[in-house]
Write an enzyme that holds these catalytic residues in place. Sequence first.
Site, PDB file in Angstrom:
ATOM      1  N   HIS A 205       0.858  -1.337   0.106  1.00  0.00           N
ATOM      2  CA  HIS A 205      -0.177  -0.030  -0.155  1.00  0.00           C
ATOM      3  C   HIS A 205       1.005   1.333   0.052  1.00  0.00           C
ATOM      4  O   HIS A 205       0.112   2.404  -0.204  1.00  0.00           O
ATOM      5  CB  HIS A 205      -0.935  -0.067   1.208  1.00  0.00           C
ATOM      6  CG  HIS A 205      -0.247   0.374   2.613  1.00  0.00           C
ATOM      7  ND1 HIS A 205       0.728  -0.651   3.048  1.00  0.00           N
ATOM      8  CD2 HIS A 205      -0.309   1.483   3.194  1.00  0.00           C
ATOM      9  CE1 HIS A 205       0.956  -0.028   4.216  1.00  0.00           C
ATOM     10  NE2 HIS A 205       0.553   1.163   4.252  1.00  0.00           N
TER      11      HIS A 205
HETATM   12  C1  UD1 Z   1      -2.357   5.369   5.843  1.00  0.00           C
HETATM   13  C2  UD1 Z   1      -1.150   6.083   6.440  1.00  0.00           C
HETATM   14  C3  UD1 Z   1      -0.137   4.941   6.431  1.00  0.00           C
HETATM   15  C4  UD1 Z   1      -0.646   3.581   6.761  1.00  0.00           C
HETATM   16  C5  UD1 Z   1      -1.897   3.239   6.265  1.00  0.00           C
HETATM   17  C6  UD1 Z   1      -2.716   1.972   6.786  1.00  0.00           C
HETATM   18  C7  UD1 Z   1      -0.532   8.464   6.168  1.00  0.00           C
HETATM   19  C8  UD1 Z   1       0.300   9.311   5.895  1.00  0.00           C
HETATM   20  N1  UD1 Z   1      -0.497   7.088   5.845  1.00  0.00           N
HETATM   21  O1  UD1 Z   1      -2.210   5.348   4.420  1.00  0.00           O
HETATM   22  O2  UD1 Z   1       1.126   5.161   7.201  1.00  0.00           O
HETATM   23  O3  UD1 Z   1       0.275   2.572   6.909  1.00  0.00           O
HETATM   24  O4  UD1 Z   1      -2.984   4.298   6.512  1.00  0.00           O
HETATM   25  O5  UD1 Z   1      -3.480   1.610   5.893  1.00  0.00           O
HETATM   26  O6  UD1 Z   1      -1.175   8.744   7.203  1.00  0.00           O
HETATM   27  N2  UD1 Z   1      -9.242   5.084   1.346  1.00  0.00           N
HETATM   28  C9  UD1 Z   1     -10.493   4.485   1.107  1.00  0.00           C
HETATM   29  N3  UD1 Z   1     -11.084   4.094   2.322  1.00  0.00           N
HETATM   30  C10 UD1 Z   1     -10.626   4.586   3.479  1.00  0.00           C
HETATM   31  C11 UD1 Z   1      -9.454   5.209   3.535  1.00  0.00           C
HETATM   32  C12 UD1 Z   1      -8.803   5.409   2.361  1.00  0.00           C
HETATM   33  O7  UD1 Z   1     -10.920   4.200   0.101  1.00  0.00           O
HETATM   34  O8  UD1 Z   1     -11.214   4.158   4.495  1.00  0.00           O
HETATM   35  C13 UD1 Z   1      -8.547   5.095   0.005  1.00  0.00           C
HETATM   36  C14 UD1 Z   1      -8.574   6.505  -0.700  1.00  0.00           C
HETATM   37  O9  UD1 Z   1      -8.561   6.479  -2.024  1.00  0.00           O
HETATM   38  C15 UD1 Z   1      -7.419   7.337  -0.335  1.00  0.00           C
HETATM   39  C16 UD1 Z   1      -6.463   6.192  -0.306  1.00  0.00           C
HETATM   40  O10 UD1 Z   1      -6.978   4.916   0.075  1.00  0.00           O
HETATM   41  O11 UD1 Z   1      -7.184   8.452  -1.172  1.00  0.00           O
HETATM   42  C17 UD1 Z   1      -5.159   6.369   0.859  1.00  0.00           C
HETATM   43  O12 UD1 Z   1      -5.742   6.574   2.099  1.00  0.00           O
HETATM   44  P1  UD1 Z   1      -4.963   7.589   3.134  1.00  0.00           P
HETATM   45  O13 UD1 Z   1      -5.592   7.460   4.529  1.00  0.00           O
HETATM   46  O14 UD1 Z   1      -4.454   8.879   2.662  1.00  0.00           O
HETATM   47  O15 UD1 Z   1      -3.609   6.835   3.239  1.00  0.00           O
HETATM   48  P2  UD1 Z   1      -3.269   5.219   3.235  1.00  0.00           P
HETATM   49  O16 UD1 Z   1      -2.574   4.662   1.903  1.00  0.00           O
HETATM   50  O17 UD1 Z   1      -4.601   4.599   3.954  1.00  0.00           O
END
Ligand code: UD1
Length: 359
Positions: A205
């Site tokens: 991820h």
């Molecule tokens: C975040 C953390 C990372 C952690 C990971 C665990 C930061 C910078 N990154 O990364 O350190 O290892 O969580 O999973 O804080 N999305 C969904 N549903 C959700 C949340 C996110 O579909 O509930 C999708 C969206 O498209 C979003 C993308 O995932 O844009 C990334 O989500 P984000 O919370 O920005 O970062 P993670 O990659 O989850």
Amino acid sequence: MKQAKKKIHIIVGARPNFIKLFNLIKCLDKIKNIRVFLIHTGQHYSLDLNKIFFNELKIRKPDFQIKSGSGNHAEQHAKVMINYQKIINNHKADLCLVIGDVNSTISCALIAKKNNIKVAHIESGLRSFDNSMPEEINRVLTDSISDYHFVTLKSAYKNLINEGVKKNKIFFVGNTMIDTLMYYKDHFVKSSSNLKKKYVLITLHRPSNVDNIKKLNLLLKKISMAFQDFEIIFPAHPRTFKQINKKRMDENITLIKPMSYLKFMKCMFYSSCVITDSGGISEESSFLNIPCITIRANTERPETINLGTNVLIDNNLGNLNILKKRLINKKWKKTKKFSKWDGQASKRIANIIENKILL
Ligand code: UD1
């Protein structure tokens, strides 16, 4: 005269935070003179990244729910900060407890500090020394304004000392994620298994591995080829899932949605090997003595390499065939003991908060 209860805010926002919270909040809720407010920033909001963990692990409902959601880093930090400030305006606390290295961690630590609330950081001191990772920036900034540091690894303790943090502000307590694992281990080990014997579990991820579609597909191709006689189970984070061409997925890869904690841990426990870019998973697999390959150039958790089963491999995956041979020949290194990873970290943290920090 009866003393007013001291107040703690605990901040959680993303999947790994919820797992680390499980035993910690139970231990803190037991302290008589402290009122604990659980604040969920809403960074993770999808059922399978959020609610499923609260339901399965029976974590109590948050006292405050911010709806920050996804977006770029600026939007995410801004929404969390603005909304946490609103909570503080009506419910100021004596201590703000932040966990890990996600965006919600630094956002809330910063706002707490600016409101003269003491900040304690759980999983403090981890350093990859790689500022291209958003998490490294979050770690360094959070530690630079934290008043108290709870650490999971000796290397983290040393990093903080090297950065000039005073010894009496650092507490080597162990790992609250391992508390959860130990609490549930019997459950996922014994629950009846329909899992095939020979499979590899992968999770990817990190933006550096998944945001470039070509690079991600090449990575998957190389893994699939190196492990062509294995089934590959791939529960993909939404960030990764939307990048993948599902129709052109190699035959031995089974792409699925993210799993619940217990399902995932069971899948890890019965796997031949884990391939991942998650720091937390390198700790869990090391603790369980499951071979782990981390697709990253560095790690903020060097003990997973020195004491655990973890091997780093950069994303050209040149060594994958050698590692597979080692696995098949049962030559993988075995886990040694991780100091204080004994299921008691949350109790230690609660004890220190009650008797040293909020005395
Ligand atoms: C975040 C953390 C990372 C952690 C990971 C665990 C930061 C910078 N990154 O990364 O350190 O290892 O969580 O999973 O804080 N999305 C969904 N549903 C959700 C949340 C996110 O579909 O509930 C999708 C969206 O498209 C979003 C993308 O995932 O844009 C990334 O989500 P984000 O919370 O920005 O970062 P993670 O990659 O989850």
